[in-house]
Design a protein around this motif. Structure first.
Motif, PDB file in Angstrom:
ATOM      1  N   UNK A 249     -37.312   3.293  76.094  1.00 39.09           N
ATOM      2  CA  UNK A 249     -38.488   2.472  75.800  1.00 39.09           C
ATOM      3  C   UNK A 249     -39.559   3.305  75.097  1.00 39.09           C
ATOM      4  N   UNK A 250     -39.773   4.534  75.590  1.00 40.16           N
ATOM      5  CA  UNK A 250     -40.754   5.430  74.964  1.00 40.16           C
ATOM      6  C   UNK A 250     -40.339   5.740  73.523  1.00 40.16           C
ATOM      7  N   UNK A 251     -39.031   5.965  73.324  1.00 41.46           N
ATOM      8  CA  UNK A 251     -38.497   6.255  71.992  1.00 41.46           C
ATOM      9  C   UNK A 251     -38.777   5.093  71.045  1.00 41.46           C
ATOM     10  N   UNK A 252     -38.535   3.864  71.516  1.00 46.99           N
ATOM     11  CA  UNK A 252     -38.770   2.667  70.690  1.00 46.99           C
ATOM     12  C   UNK A 252     -40.257   2.444  70.438  1.00 46.99           C
ATOM     13  N   UNK A 253     -41.052   2.530  71.513  1.00 45.93           N
ATOM     14  CA  UNK A 253     -42.483   2.231  71.420  1.00 45.93           C
ATOM     15  C   UNK A 253     -43.199   3.219  70.510  1.00 45.93           C
ATOM     16  N   UNK A 254     -43.057   4.523  70.800  1.00 44.01           N
ATOM     17  CA  UNK A 254     -43.770   5.514  69.989  1.00 44.01           C
ATOM     18  C   UNK A 254     -43.062   5.752  68.660  1.00 44.01           C
ATOM     19  N   UNK A 255     -41.758   5.504  68.642  1.00 44.54           N
ATOM     20  CA  UNK A 255     -41.021   5.642  67.381  1.00 44.54           C
ATOM     21  C   UNK A 255     -41.465   4.625  66.350  1.00 44.54           C
ATOM     22  N   UNK A 256     -41.447   3.331  66.742  1.00 49.98           N
ATOM     23  CA  UNK A 256     -41.820   2.267  65.807  1.00 49.98           C
ATOM     24  C   UNK A 256     -43.340   2.098  65.698  1.00 49.98           C
ATOM     25  N   UNK A 257     -44.048   2.385  66.778  1.00 44.22           N
ATOM     26  CA  UNK A 257     -45.492   2.181  66.756  1.00 44.22           C
ATOM     27  C   UNK A 257     -46.270   3.329  66.154  1.00 44.22           C
ATOM     28  N   UNK A 258     -45.663   4.534  66.121  1.00 48.00           N
ATOM     29  CA  UNK A 258     -46.420   5.702  65.662  1.00 48.00           C
ATOM     30  C   UNK A 258     -45.626   6.586  64.687  1.00 48.00           C
ATOM     31  N   UNK A 259     -44.458   7.078  65.130  1.00 46.03           N
ATOM     32  CA  UNK A 259     -43.731   8.072  64.333  1.00 46.03           C
ATOM     33  C   UNK A 259     -43.283   7.570  62.968  1.00 46.03           C
ATOM     34  N   UNK A 260     -42.878   6.295  62.881  1.00 49.62           N
ATOM     35  CA  UNK A 260     -42.388   5.775  61.594  1.00 49.62           C
ATOM     36  C   UNK A 260     -43.493   5.660  60.541  1.00 49.62           C
ATOM     37  N   UNK A 261     -44.738   5.865  60.953  1.00 45.42           N
ATOM     38  CA  UNK A 261     -45.847   5.803  59.992  1.00 45.42           C
ATOM     39  C   UNK A 261     -45.965   7.099  59.192  1.00 45.42           C
ATOM     40  N   UNK A 262     -45.293   8.157  59.642  1.00 48.34           N
ATOM     41  CA  UNK A 262     -45.390   9.471  58.982  1.00 48.34           C
ATOM     42  C   UNK A 262     -43.990   9.945  58.567  1.00 48.34           C
ATOM     43  N   UNK A 263     -43.899  10.681  57.471  1.00 51.26           N
ATOM     44  CA  UNK A 263     -42.602  11.156  56.985  1.00 51.26           C
ATOM     45  C   UNK A 263     -41.943  12.085  57.998  1.00 51.26           C
ATOM     46  N   UNK A 264     -42.766  12.935  58.669  1.00 50.57           N
ATOM     47  CA  UNK A 264     -42.188  13.869  59.641  1.00 50.57           C
ATOM     48  C   UNK A 264     -41.739  13.153  60.917  1.00 50.57           C
ATOM     49  N   UNK A 265     -42.257  11.930  61.121  1.00 47.60           N
ATOM     50  CA  UNK A 265     -41.827  11.154  62.285  1.00 47.60           C
ATOM     51  C   UNK A 265     -40.353  10.802  62.211  1.00 47.60           C
ATOM     52  N   UNK A 266     -39.874  10.525  60.985  1.00 49.06           N
ATOM     53  CA  UNK A 266     -38.456  10.207  60.794  1.00 49.06           C
ATOM     54  C   UNK A 266     -37.578  11.401  61.142  1.00 49.06           C
ATOM     55  N   UNK A 267     -38.070  12.620  60.850  1.00 44.07           N
ATOM     56  CA  UNK A 267     -37.302  13.839  61.187  1.00 44.07           C
ATOM     57  C   UNK A 267     -37.149  13.948  62.699  1.00 44.07           C
ATOM     58  N   UNK A 268     -38.236  13.692  63.422  1.00 44.81           N
ATOM     59  CA  UNK A 268     -38.183  13.743  64.898  1.00 44.81           C
ATOM     60  C   UNK A 268     -37.187  12.723  65.437  1.00 44.81           C
ATOM     61  N   UNK A 269     -37.187  11.507  64.870  1.00 45.60           N
ATOM     62  CA  UNK A 269     -36.276  10.454  65.318  1.00 45.60           C
ATOM     63  C   UNK A 269     -34.815  10.836  65.067  1.00 45.60           C
ATOM     64  N   UNK A 270     -34.545  11.389  63.882  1.00 47.34           N
ATOM     65  CA  UNK A 270     -33.170  11.792  63.531  1.00 47.34           C
ATOM     66  C   UNK A 270     -32.705  12.930  64.427  1.00 47.34           C
ATOM     67  N   UNK A 271     -33.572  13.930  64.635  1.00 42.27           N
ATOM     68  CA  UNK A 271     -33.232  15.057  65.511  1.00 42.27           C
ATOM     69  C   UNK A 271     -32.953  14.557  66.933  1.00 42.27           C
ATOM     70  N   UNK A 272     -33.753  13.594  67.383  1.00 43.39           N
ATOM     71  CA  UNK A 272     -33.549  13.007  68.712  1.00 43.39           C
ATOM     72  C   UNK A 272     -32.186  12.346  68.838  1.00 43.39           C
ATOM     73  N   UNK A 273     -31.777  11.608  67.813  1.00 42.08           N
ATOM     74  CA  UNK A 273     -30.473  10.943  67.818  1.00 42.08           C
ATOM     75  C   UNK A 273     -29.330  11.960  67.814  1.00 42.08           C
ATOM     76  N   UNK A 274     -29.485  13.044  67.021  1.00 38.43           N
ATOM     77  CA  UNK A 274     -28.459  14.103  66.987  1.00 38.43           C
ATOM     78  C   UNK A 274     -28.342  14.771  68.351  1.00 38.43           C
ATOM     79  N   UNK A 275     -29.492  14.992  69.005  1.00 35.97           N
ATOM     80  CA  UNK A 275     -29.499  15.595  70.342  1.00 35.97           C
ATOM     81  C   UNK A 275     -28.763  14.700  71.343  1.00 35.97           C
ATOM     82  N   UNK A 276     -28.961  13.392  71.230  1.00 36.34           N
ATOM     83  CA  UNK A 276     -28.264  12.442  72.104  1.00 36.34           C
ATOM     84  C   UNK A 276     -26.760  12.487  71.880  1.00 36.34           C
TER      85      UNK A 276
END
Length: 250
Positions: free
Chosen positions: A182-209
């Motif tokens: 839920x935190x991943x979805x909420x802060x991912x779509x609500x905050x991180x996707x607004x910045x280019x570096x936010x996408x890097x964090x999301x991708x790294x998170x998925x690779x870690x999973x």
């Protein structure tokens, strides 16, 4: 044998079709009631304001979509995260509580009805029991399955209920994994996707999973191998003891 397999496949397809129909109807209900888009939630917020009632409705909607739309919880989470990106902690809390409650409901649906459904699909209680035992072997995989976004975790939870997993294990794992997702979805779509570096964090998170999933799978495989080796050793020991006992009797 062929007829039996075809019968099982046909019954499984009927179950999938029924679940799909329920999910489709449920989505239409949400759509018609105005609970699926950013515009819908903007209008609802304008009517109710930033009140307990508004966030209680969000929680109830999350419970509804988990139970009746067991494919993705993004239908509700994404629009409200985008809309209320300055109040993400409220979005997180209401969504997490609702999704968690829905998950536990699905677990009990699986526990009290899953074995009957399995027996009907397999046309054999003994086969259903064997299937439940087989599912139990994936206990270690359950944690990662609940974390990976492209796996239908709501369906997994229902299957886990069918397998009679320990309730407290499921409760704790669900609370933690649902919180993370839920935190991943909420802060991912609500905050991180607004910045280019936010996408890097999301991708790294998925690779870690994915990496965590692989490590858990390897651990599970090693555990199964050790259990098989131990069982074989015990069988050989008992066989030797029986042979010695027979010799002594002679």
């Amino acid at each position: 044998m062929k007829k039996k397999i075809l019968k099982i496949i046909l019954k499984a397809l009927i179950v999938v079709a029924i679940i799909g129909a329920i999910a489709g109807i449920s989505y239409l209900v949400l759509r018609l009631c105005g609970f699926t888009t950013v515009e819908d939630f903007t209008r609802l917020r304008d009517e109710l304001g930033d009140t307990f009632g508004f966030w209680a409705i969000i929680t109830a909607l999350q419970v509804f979509q988990v139970v009746f739309l067991p494919i993705t919880n993004q239908i509700i989470t994404v629009p409200i995260a985008i809309l209320f990106n300055n109040e993400l902690w409220k979005v997180f809390l209401s969504s997490w509580i609702g999704i968690f409650i829905g998950t536990i409901i699905l677990f009990f649906i699986g526990r009290f009805g899953g074995d009957k459904l399995l027996s009907w699909i397999l046309s054999d209680k003994e086969s259903a029991k064997k299937c439940e035992e087989w599912l139990k072997q994936g206990k270690a995989f359950y944690v990662s399955a609940m974390l990976i976004p492209w796996i239908p975790d709501d369906v997994i939870t229902t299957i886990v209920g069918t397998s009679k997993y320990n309730f407290w294990f499921v409760l704790i794992v669900s609370a933690i994994t649902r919180g993370i997702c839920t935190a991943f979805s909420v802060w991912g779509f609500g905050y991180l996707t607004q910045f280019w570096w936010g996408w890097i964090i999301l991708v790294v998170g998925l690779i870690a999973l994915l990496g965590a999933t692989f490590l858990i799978w390897k651990w599970q495989q090693n555990k199964i191998k050790k259990e098989k080796a131990m069982r074989q050793l015990l069988e050989e020991m008992f066989a030797d003891e029986e042979a010695i006992y027979e010799e002594l009797r002679k």
